[in-house]
Design an enzyme around this catalytic site. Sequence first.
Site, PDB file in Angstrom:
ATOM      1  N   HIS A  65       0.810  -1.222   0.000  1.00 57.07           N
ATOM      2  CA  HIS A  65       0.000   0.000   0.000  1.00 57.07           C
ATOM      3  C   HIS A  65       0.845   1.275   0.000  1.00 57.07           C
ATOM      4  O   HIS A  65       0.292   2.373  -0.085  1.00 57.07           O
ATOM      5  CB  HIS A  65      -0.940   0.017   1.206  1.00 57.07           C
ATOM      6  CG  HIS A  65      -0.249   0.324   2.493  1.00 57.07           C
ATOM      7  ND1 HIS A  65       0.623  -0.551   3.104  1.00 57.07           N
ATOM      8  CD2 HIS A  65      -0.263   1.437   3.249  1.00 57.07           C
ATOM      9  CE1 HIS A  65       1.098   0.009   4.196  1.00 57.07           C
ATOM     10  NE2 HIS A  65       0.578   1.216   4.310  1.00 57.07           N
ATOM     11  N   HIS A  80       1.493   6.810  -0.704  1.00 57.85           N
ATOM     12  CA  HIS A  80       0.582   5.982   0.096  1.00 57.85           C
ATOM     13  C   HIS A  80      -0.718   5.832  -0.674  1.00 57.85           C
ATOM     14  O   HIS A  80      -1.368   6.819  -1.012  1.00 57.85           O
ATOM     15  CB  HIS A  80       0.329   6.645   1.458  1.00 57.85           C
ATOM     16  CG  HIS A  80      -0.365   5.765   2.426  1.00 57.85           C
ATOM     17  ND1 HIS A  80      -1.715   5.501   2.352  1.00 57.85           N
ATOM     18  CD2 HIS A  80       0.102   5.081   3.490  1.00 57.85           C
ATOM     19  CE1 HIS A  80      -2.046   4.694   3.346  1.00 57.85           C
ATOM     20  NE2 HIS A  80      -0.963   4.420   4.048  1.00 57.85           N
TER      21      HIS A  80
END
Length: 159
Positions: A65, A80
Amino acid sequence: MFFNKKKKSETIYNPINGTLKELAQVSDPVFSEKMMGDGFAVTPKSGVLYSPVNGTVSSVFPTKHAIGITTKNGLDVLIHIGIDTVELNGAPFEIFVKEGQSVTPETKLATINLPLLAEKEKENDVMVIFTNMDAIKSIELKITGDSNFATEIGTVVTK
């Protein structure tokens, strides 16, 4: 003149087709209150993520992620993907880079399964955070509106 100290400027690019926005507009306070650093966010219109800078991949999180990149001037950049997506253990993401790899704004970092994020009720904003703020002299970003990946959106000057 040997005292002609040149500014160390880094060009910043949009990493994904979508709508650019201020970090303050992100729903997670860790990002919106700039607890990890300053930067910007993009609400994606496609699921292909590229590098926002020229640099070297410094980290790929095991849950896929997040990706860290360090530029030649020492700017640390964290990409992110989504809000609370760590909980999905990498399911919506496929990573195409590894630590130590050189990247450019044309380098595909990852693909994001946007329908799966929606199904799991996770926000899909992509945050680009400059995490070593103590090394930054100035940030100038044009971060509003729709933009395609690899479009130059600003500069960061390091000390």
